[in-house]
Design a protein around this motif. Structure first.
Motif, PDB file in Angstrom:
ATOM      1  N   SER A   1      45.209  32.178  46.025  1.00  0.00           N
ATOM      2  CA  SER A   1      45.696  33.592  46.107  1.00  0.00           C
ATOM      3  C   SER A   1      46.091  34.202  44.737  1.00  0.00           C
ATOM      4  CB  SER A   1      47.017  33.293  46.945  1.00  0.00           C
ATOM      5  OG  SER A   1      46.757  32.694  48.062  1.00  0.00           O
ATOM      6  N   SER A   2      45.854  33.637  43.543  1.00  0.00           N
ATOM      7  CA  SER A   2      46.132  34.440  42.345  1.00  0.00           C
ATOM      8  C   SER A   2      45.527  35.741  42.012  1.00  0.00           C
ATOM      9  CB  SER A   2      45.983  33.545  40.986  1.00  0.00           C
ATOM     10  OG  SER A   2      45.682  34.212  39.801  1.00  0.00           O
ATOM     11  N   TYR A   3      46.346  36.820  41.895  1.00  0.00           N
ATOM     12  CA  TYR A   3      45.420  38.214  41.850  1.00  0.00           C
ATOM     13  C   TYR A   3      44.896  38.093  40.548  1.00  0.00           C
ATOM     14  CZ  TYR A   3      44.938  42.971  41.231  1.00  0.00           C
ATOM     15  OH  TYR A   3      44.173  44.203  41.209  1.00  0.00           O
ATOM     16  N   GLU A   4      45.358  37.519  39.410  1.00  0.00           N
ATOM     17  CA  GLU A   4      44.548  37.573  38.256  1.00  0.00           C
ATOM     18  C   GLU A   4      43.200  36.846  38.167  1.00  0.00           C
ATOM     19  OE1 GLU A   4      47.432  35.482  35.314  1.00  0.00           O
ATOM     20  OE2 GLU A   4      48.531  37.367  35.206  1.00  0.00           O
ATOM     21  N   HIS A   5      43.114  35.935  38.970  1.00  0.00           N
ATOM     22  CA  HIS A   5      41.869  35.198  39.202  1.00  0.00           C
ATOM     23  C   HIS A   5      40.744  36.009  39.834  1.00  0.00           C
ATOM     24  CE1 HIS A   5      43.334  30.850  38.999  1.00  0.00           C
ATOM     25  NE2 HIS A   5      43.529  31.476  37.811  1.00  0.00           N
ATOM     26  N   PHE A   6      41.380  36.832  41.003  1.00  0.00           N
ATOM     27  CA  PHE A   6      40.690  37.928  41.784  1.00  0.00           C
ATOM     28  C   PHE A   6      40.247  38.933  40.782  1.00  0.00           C
ATOM     29  CE2 PHE A   6      41.299  42.465  43.168  1.00  0.00           C
ATOM     30  CZ  PHE A   6      40.021  42.312  43.924  1.00  0.00           C
ATOM     31  N   TYR A   7      41.003  39.441  39.821  1.00  0.00           N
ATOM     32  CA  TYR A   7      40.629  40.488  39.017  1.00  0.00           C
ATOM     33  C   TYR A   7      39.449  40.316  38.236  1.00  0.00           C
ATOM     34  CZ  TYR A   7      41.429  44.247  35.652  1.00  0.00           C
ATOM     35  OH  TYR A   7      41.309  45.149  34.849  1.00  0.00           O
ATOM     36  N   VAL A   8      39.339  38.847  37.497  1.00  0.00           N
ATOM     37  CA  VAL A   8      38.646  38.246  36.671  1.00  0.00           C
ATOM     38  C   VAL A   8      37.405  38.277  37.418  1.00  0.00           C
ATOM     39  CG1 VAL A   8      37.469  36.394  35.153  1.00  0.00           C
ATOM     40  CG2 VAL A   8      39.943  37.138  35.122  1.00  0.00           C
ATOM     41  N   ILE A   9      37.285  37.765  38.556  1.00  0.00           N
ATOM     42  CA  ILE A   9      36.057  37.751  39.223  1.00  0.00           C
ATOM     43  C   ILE A   9      35.328  38.831  39.595  1.00  0.00           C
ATOM     44  CG2 ILE A   9      34.968  36.795  41.531  1.00  0.00           C
ATOM     45  CD1 ILE A   9      37.048  34.423  41.402  1.00  0.00           C
ATOM     46  N   TYR A  10      36.011  39.818  40.187  1.00  0.00           N
ATOM     47  CA  TYR A  10      35.660  41.246  40.685  1.00  0.00           C
ATOM     48  C   TYR A  10      35.265  41.855  39.201  1.00  0.00           C
ATOM     49  CZ  TYR A  10      35.756  45.559  42.875  1.00  0.00           C
ATOM     50  OH  TYR A  10      35.268  46.953  43.448  1.00  0.00           O
ATOM     51  N   CYS A  11      35.992  41.864  38.334  1.00  0.00           N
ATOM     52  CA  CYS A  11      35.509  42.559  37.064  1.00  0.00           C
ATOM     53  C   CYS A  11      34.214  42.005  36.602  1.00  0.00           C
ATOM     54  CB  CYS A  11      36.479  42.728  36.051  1.00  0.00           C
ATOM     55  SG  CYS A  11      37.934  43.765  36.351  1.00  0.00           S
ATOM     56  N   LYS A  12      33.986  40.888  36.560  1.00  0.00           N
ATOM     57  CA  LYS A  12      32.658  40.334  36.279  1.00  0.00           C
ATOM     58  C   LYS A  12      31.477  40.803  36.947  1.00  0.00           C
ATOM     59  CE  LYS A  12      33.657  37.063  32.806  1.00  0.00           C
ATOM     60  NZ  LYS A  12      32.676  37.099  31.508  1.00  0.00           N
ATOM     61  N   PHE A  13      31.626  40.772  38.416  1.00  0.00           N
ATOM     62  CA  PHE A  13      30.790  41.106  39.109  1.00  0.00           C
ATOM     63  C   PHE A  13      30.433  42.662  38.913  1.00  0.00           C
ATOM     64  CE2 PHE A  13      29.364  42.911  43.355  1.00  0.00           C
ATOM     65  CZ  PHE A  13      28.052  42.158  43.605  1.00  0.00           C
ATOM     66  N   TRP A  14      31.542  43.499  38.851  1.00  0.00           N
ATOM     67  CA  TRP A  14      31.181  45.104  38.644  1.00  0.00           C
ATOM     68  C   TRP A  14      30.739  45.275  37.120  1.00  0.00           C
ATOM     69  CZ3 TRP A  14      31.715  48.840  41.880  1.00  0.00           C
ATOM     70  CH2 TRP A  14      31.868  50.009  41.699  1.00  0.00           C
ATOM     71  N   GLU A  15      30.830  44.596  36.339  1.00  0.00           N
ATOM     72  CA  GLU A  15      30.222  44.704  34.919  1.00  0.00           C
ATOM     73  C   GLU A  15      28.591  44.293  35.250  1.00  0.00           C
ATOM     74  OE1 GLU A  15      30.054  42.549  30.612  1.00  0.00           O
ATOM     75  OE2 GLU A  15      31.736  42.393  32.025  1.00  0.00           O
ATOM     76  N   LEU A  16      28.402  43.357  36.008  1.00  0.00           N
ATOM     77  CA  LEU A  16      26.719  43.063  36.250  1.00  0.00           C
ATOM     78  C   LEU A  16      26.273  44.006  37.006  1.00  0.00           C
ATOM     79  CD1 LEU A  16      26.959  39.109  36.461  1.00  0.00           C
ATOM     80  CD2 LEU A  16      26.420  40.573  34.292  1.00  0.00           C
TER      81      LEU A  16
END
Length: 372
Positions: free
Chosen positions: A277-292
């Protein structure tokens, strides 16, 4: 008068004389006494002497010289007689040495709906239910949170989904009778989580609406949806080891989902809950996908993925991933990886110490090596 030589030459005569001896009343009484003595363990020298004397004595119709010959061995030195004399005094009757089989009671170990709770827990739950329903015909949805947390031992944000699962007739209330017939804890989980990703949506919507650590997301519904999706994908990545997309009761019991959700319910800072449930973990995953995802169609292809981690992946391993060797894509677009597929990839890439990551890369390497 018959000599021993005559008896040896006429075996039929010996058998006839032995049969006649066995038919005598004294012989029958002797045999019964011997059997009773053996059964009770009271076989004695007197009994043996009585048997010898009876054996040597013949009815008056036979002359003394016509008696069947005894064994040439002395009865006093016979190993069998010595054994019979010594065994009762030392060990008792051999029949008593064999103990009767003890019937072993095997406890009930299989329960179709799970192991029932102990009687003490049942009594405590019934007492608590009686208190909640005192003076009420039933509880409404806004009154059900305390029952969910105190009696069912589930997080409070499960209350809405649990209430709707129990209230199958949409009556708007849950009665005491219905609640008493539901199994506590394990079957509550099974009723609540119906094994698919879609069943988590009402739970996570309630979490987003009520948790103070996620209050800042209420103004951005799009990111609320992405956060909820990521949490569900992480749950299935770690718990659904069969990879069927359907959580079983066994997987729920073996996993740590309920304890993690209870941690969320107790902790105001959502980033301290590292499991799922960590929001920071979600933020990292989503930003990596958005960057690619340079075109921002929410899909990435091989050329996009090759740039992951500053080109840390080889073309051959990327081909394996897009060949869906380690895991079949959920994306319906050919040659494209969706967000769910990327979540599984990045979780496996960033943590290879756990079983899901090890399995992901082991299968990729195994097929990679077999094609060379």
């Amino acid at each position: 008068e018959l000599s021993p030589l005559a008896l040896n030459s006429n075996p039929f005569l010996v058998e006839e004389l032995f049969s006649l001896w066995l038919s005598l009343p004294e012989t029958g009484r002797l045999v019964k006494n011997l059997l009773n003595d053996v059964k009770t363990g009271s076989f004695s020298n007197a009994t043996a002497n009585s048997a010898v004397s009876t054996a040597t004595s013949l009815p008056s119709t036979f002359p003394s010289s016509s008696t069947p010959p005894l064994s040439p061995r002395s009865t006093s030195g016979s190993p069998r007689i010595v054994k019979q004399r010594s065994s009762p005094s030392l060990l008792g009757s051999p029949l008593k040495l064999v103990s009767e089989p003890v019937r072993e009671v095997i406890p009930h170990f299989y329960f179709k709906n799970g192991c029932p709770p102990p009687n003490e827990l049942k009594e405590r739950c019934m007492f608590a239910i009686d208190q909640y329903f005192y003076g009420h015909l039933g509880l409404q949805i806004h009154e059900f949170k305390a029952v969910t947390k105190d009696i069912c031992k589930l997080p409070s944000f499960f209350s809405t989904a649990l209430f709707r699962k129990i209230d199958v007739n949409d009556s708007g209330i849950v009665t005491r009778y219905v609640l008493m017939h539901l199994r506590i804890y394990s079957c509550m989980i099974y009723v609540l989580v119906s094994r698919t990703t879609g069943d988590f949506e009402p739970i996570l919507h309630k979490l987003l609406a009520s948790h103070p650590g996620l209050e800042f997301l209420r103004s951005t519904p799009e990111f609320q949806e992405r956060y909820a999706e990521t949490v569900v994908y992480r749950i299935f990545y770690y718990i659904n080891r069969s990879g069927t997309g359907h959580l079983t009761l066994r997987e729920l019991k073996c996993g740590n989902l309920i304890s993690a959700m209870q941690h969320v319910d107790e902790e105001e800072d959502i980033n301290k809950v590292l499991r799922y449930s960590s929001y920071e973990h979600f933020y990292v995953i989503y930003c990596k996908f958005w960057e690619l995802d340079t075109e921002h169609y929410f899909f990435i292809d091989k050329e996009n993925l090759i740039r992951y981690g500053n080109h840390a992946l080889t073309y051959r391993i990327v081909d394996r991933i897009f060949s869906q060797v380690p895991r079949k894509f959920s994306s319906k677009v050919k040659g494209k990886m969706g967000y769910e597929d990327f979540v599984y990839f990045i979780l496996s890439e960033e943590d290879k110490s756990l079983e899901p990551g090890l399995e992901y890369w082991y299968i990729s390497s195994l097929f990679f090596g077999s094609s060379r």
